[in-house]
Scaffold this motif. Structure first.
Motif, short mmCIF file in Angstrom:
data_model
loop_
_atom_site.label_atom_id
_atom_site.label_comp_id
_atom_site.label_asym_id
_atom_site.label_seq_id
_atom_site.Cartn_x
_atom_site.Cartn_y
_atom_site.Cartn_z
N LEU A 1 1.26 -1.21 0.07
CA LEU A 1 -0.28 0.16 -0.08
C LEU A 1 0.85 0.86 -0.34
CD1 LEU A 1 -2.49 1.14 0.28
CD2 LEU A 1 -2.47 1.31 2.25
N ASP A 2 1.45 1.32 0.52
CA ASP A 2 2.83 2.65 0.42
C ASP A 2 3.43 2.74 -0.31
OD1 ASP A 2 2.40 2.85 3.36
OD2 ASP A 2 3.74 1.77 4.35
N ALA A 3 3.87 1.23 -1.37
CA ALA A 3 4.65 1.71 -2.22
C ALA A 3 3.44 2.49 -3.69
CB ALA A 3 4.77 0.59 -2.75
N LEU A 4 2.19 2.07 -3.07
CA LEU A 4 1.55 2.03 -4.88
C LEU A 4 0.91 3.57 -4.29
CD1 LEU A 4 -1.65 -0.82 -5.03
CD2 LEU A 4 0.49 0.08 -6.26
N LEU A 5 0.98 4.67 -2.63
CA LEU A 5 0.38 5.68 -2.65
C LEU A 5 1.82 6.39 -3.54
CD1 LEU A 5 -1.38 4.80 1.01
CD2 LEU A 5 -2.10 6.34 -1.40
N GLN A 6 3.23 5.96 -2.85
CA GLN A 6 4.48 6.80 -3.09
C GLN A 6 4.12 7.09 -4.60
OE1 GLN A 6 7.51 6.40 -0.61
NE2 GLN A 6 6.11 5.30 0.77
N VAL A 7 4.00 6.04 -6.07
CA VAL A 7 3.94 6.05 -7.07
C VAL A 7 3.59 7.95 -7.40
CG1 VAL A 7 3.68 3.53 -7.43
CG2 VAL A 7 1.75 6.03 -7.95
N ASP A 8 4.36 8.17 -8.42
CA ASP A 8 4.38 9.55 -9.25
C ASP A 8 3.50 9.94 -9.98
OD1 ASP A 8 7.38 9.72 -9.28
OD2 ASP A 8 8.08 8.87 -11.61
N ASP A 9 2.18 8.78 -9.90
CA ASP A 9 1.07 9.22 -10.45
C ASP A 9 -0.13 9.35 -9.64
OD1 ASP A 9 1.06 6.91 -10.22
OD2 ASP A 9 -0.12 6.65 -13.17
N GLY A 10 0.17 9.08 -8.24
CA GLY A 10 -0.22 8.36 -6.95
C GLY A 10 -0.71 10.38 -6.37
N PRO A 11 -1.60 10.17 -5.09
CA PRO A 11 -1.53 11.30 -4.59
C PRO A 11 -0.55 11.76 -4.13
CG PRO A 11 -2.73 8.99 -3.59
CD PRO A 11 -2.23 8.79 -5.14
N VAL A 12 -0.23 13.17 -4.01
CA VAL A 12 0.55 13.91 -3.13
C VAL A 12 0.31 14.39 -1.96
CG1 VAL A 12 2.82 15.44 -3.25
CG2 VAL A 12 1.80 13.63 -5.80
N PHE A 13 1.00 14.06 -0.87
CA PHE A 13 0.69 14.55 0.27
C PHE A 13 2.06 14.88 1.08
CE2 PHE A 13 -1.77 10.48 0.02
CZ PHE A 13 -3.13 11.06 1.11
N VAL A 14 2.33 15.88 2.31
CA VAL A 14 2.97 17.01 2.74
C VAL A 14 2.90 17.29 3.58
CG1 VAL A 14 3.05 19.50 2.27
CG2 VAL A 14 2.26 18.73 0.87
N TRP A 15 4.01 16.73 4.28
CA TRP A 15 4.26 16.70 5.71
C TRP A 15 5.57 16.58 6.37
CZ3 TRP A 15 0.43 14.29 9.13
CH2 TRP A 15 1.29 13.52 10.55
N ASP A 16 5.94 18.07 6.49
CA ASP A 16 7.07 18.69 6.49
C ASP A 16 7.31 17.97 7.89
OD1 ASP A 16 5.95 21.69 5.38
OD2 ASP A 16 6.99 19.89 4.54
N VAL A 17 8.88 17.14 7.99
CA VAL A 17 9.38 17.29 9.73
C VAL A 17 10.76 17.68 9.53
CG1 VAL A 17 9.78 15.61 10.91
CG2 VAL A 17 8.19 14.91 9.13
N VAL A 18 11.38 18.15 10.94
CA VAL A 18 12.15 18.52 11.04
C VAL A 18 13.44 17.83 11.63
CG1 VAL A 18 13.10 21.03 12.32
CG2 VAL A 18 11.01 20.99 11.60
N GLY A 19 14.39 17.49 10.99
CA GLY A 19 15.91 16.85 12.00
C GLY A 19 15.89 15.80 10.78
N GLN B 1 -4.55 -5.13 -7.68
CA GLN B 1 -3.98 -6.51 -6.88
C GLN B 1 -4.13 -6.09 -6.05
OE1 GLN B 1 -0.05 -7.65 -8.54
NE2 GLN B 1 -1.23 -8.42 -10.50
N LEU B 2 -4.00 -5.11 -5.33
CA LEU B 2 -3.71 -4.76 -3.15
C LEU B 2 -5.17 -5.53 -3.39
CD1 LEU B 2 -2.93 -3.52 -1.00
CD2 LEU B 2 -3.36 -1.56 -2.33
N ALA B 3 -6.13 -4.61 -3.96
CA ALA B 3 -8.01 -4.27 -3.24
C ALA B 3 -8.21 -5.91 -3.71
CB ALA B 3 -8.56 -3.77 -4.31
N VAL B 4 -7.77 -6.72 -4.40
CA VAL B 4 -8.31 -8.16 -4.80
C VAL B 4 -7.74 -9.13 -3.79
CG1 VAL B 4 -7.77 -11.00 -6.18
CG2 VAL B 4 -8.40 -8.31 -7.62
N SER B 5 -6.48 -8.63 -3.66
CA SER B 5 -5.67 -9.26 -1.98
C SER B 5 -6.76 -8.96 -0.72
CB SER B 5 -4.28 -9.72 -2.51
OG SER B 5 -3.81 -9.67 -3.26
N ALA B 6 -7.03 -7.85 -0.54
CA ALA B 6 -7.46 -7.63 1.26
C ALA B 6 -8.26 -8.43 0.56
CB ALA B 6 -7.37 -6.12 0.75
N ALA B 7 -9.42 -8.02 -0.48
CA ALA B 7 -11.05 -8.93 -0.70
C ALA B 7 -10.90 -10.29 -0.33
CB ALA B 7 -11.92 -8.51 -2.05
N LEU B 8 -9.69 -11.09 -0.99
CA LEU B 8 -9.45 -12.28 -0.32
C LEU B 8 -8.97 -12.72 1.20
CD1 LEU B 8 -8.20 -13.45 -3.30
CD2 LEU B 8 -10.69 -14.08 -3.30
#
Length: 410
Positions: free
Chosen positions: A132-150, A266-273
């Protein structure tokens, strides 16, 4: 609400397990053991903590267990969003996830629906969370902004946002569902007897199998030792509780880490199964049918190496594992807290790498290059998996002759 609280708590545990990065499948064609791990790794710490927490809370009040569970949720959350960093953060994440698993198992009691929800959510998130992490981080996926200092913070924005939502929901639902519940005590001596040595011994065997100079004989010996370890531990549990451990060990052996996930479908199918298999197992539990399904999957994996067949076993695996697991429930809370991490701790590395060093651009440093040194072939892996599942099936049949235990005592 009780079932919902277990789903969310299990998701938090499983997602934390995904962050610890469990080993790859024994049968996955793309399995790689990226780096040699120490015996005491994050998964071992999680398993030990879950065992100790379930024993420590065996006779606590619901409110006391809730305090531990919600506190553990917050620890995992802080680790995920980068508020606890470095090695301390790694330990905190493993301990927090283990404490949450142990406390959740106690809160679930012997309620079969709650136990099934906790188990399936933890396993599903543990196996599919990284995908799920890998799919969310693909170039054409949603982009989130999360600033972390350190400089030490290595926060995955998508994972952090998902964990914030899941953790808050878990904390609220746990409180709402269990604040006025009367908990029943459960067996503690046998929980400690099995839960403490099991992940450590499994880690030692995995360490031997992962040695860069180990051959097929060493690897097969480690797998045989792991099978003996699982059977002995299963019979040390009271009544039929050991069946859960055996089913999860068999699932790990035939490749439960190898869910075929390459895209969102495939992720959805695996989770559904996974969910469908659990639902059918809850409604029509048949332990032998579930074990037979694992044997079929192991046999299909053997055939797929030599015949051009679709990768049916990878897609059937979530369904079969969930069905077999839920069919063995319910069990004692302590037994559940010990058995669930076994899917991740009782696995062996497939591809072994050794680090060799080559001179780098700087005279004061070298570049480490990982080279593949050994890897059991497909026939060895498949036959070994089939044999282990057969042994587990026989052991479960023997356990079925035991009378069921309704409650334990220390």
């Amino acid at each position: 609400m009780k079932v919902l609280s277990m789903i969310l708590a299990g998701f938090v545990v499983g997602y934390a397990i995904g962050d610890i990065r469990p080993f790859d499948s024994l049968l996955s064609s793309t399995a790689e053991f990226g780096s040699l791990a120490t015996i005491v790794n994050g998964l071992t710490v999680l398993a030990l903590t879950a065992c100790l927490t379930s024993v420590a809370l065996a006779r606590s009040s619901a409110r006391g267990v809730l305090v531990v569970a919600i506190g553990a949720v917050l620890v995992v959350l802080f680790r995920t969003v980068g508020m606890v960093t470095g090695m301390f953060g790694d330990w905190a994440g493993a301990v927090g996830a283990g404490a949450l698993l142990g406390a959740s198992a106690v809160l679930a009691g012997r309620h079969r629906g709650a136990q099934a929800s906790l188990a399936v959510a933890a396993i599903g998130a543990g196996l599919l969370g990284t995908a799920l992490d890998a799919l969310l981080q693909v170039d054409d996926g949603p982009v989130f902004v999360w600033d972390v200092v350190g400089a030490e913070d290595a926060v995955v924005p998508e994972r952090a946002i998902i964990m914030v939502i899941a953790a808050l929901g878990a904390a609220l639902s746990l409180f709402m569902a269990h604040r006025d519940v009367a908990l029943q005590s459960h067996e503690t001596r046998r929980t400690l007897l099995v839960g403490l040595p099991l992940p450590v011994a499994a880690g030692v065997l995995s360490w031997f199998a992962g040695g860069h100079d180990s051959g097929d004989a060493v690897w097969l010996g480690a797998l045989a030792g792991m099978a003996v370890l699982a059977v002995v531990a299963a019979f040390a549990f009271p009544g039929r509780d050991g069946r859960v451990l055996l089913v999860l060990f068999a699932s790990a052996t035939i490749g439960s880490m190898g869910f075929a996930v390459e895209d969102s479908l495939q992720l959805a199918v695996s989770a559904a199964l996974l969910v469908v298999g659990a639902g059918i197992g809850y409604r029509w539990p048949q332990v032998y049918v579930g074990l037979g399904g694992l044997l079929v999957v192991a046999g299909a994996a053997l055939i797929e190496g030599y015949v051009a067949l679709p990768p049916v076993s990878q897609f059937a695996l979530p369904f079969v594992v969930a069905y077999a697991l839920v069919s063995t429930l319910s069990t004692a809370p302590g037994s559940l807290s010990v058995a669930l991490p076994a899917l991740f701790t009782m696995t062996l590395p497939v591809t072994v790498y050794a680090a060799s060093y080559q001179p780098g651009l700087s005279l004061s440093s070298d570049n480490a290059v990982a080279t593949r040194t050994s890897e059991p072939d497909h026939l060895v892996l498949s036959v070994a998996g089939l044999v282990v599942v057969a042994v587990v099936t026989v052991a479960c049949a023997v356990l079925m002759r035991r009378p069921a235990v309704v409650s334990g005592s220390s």
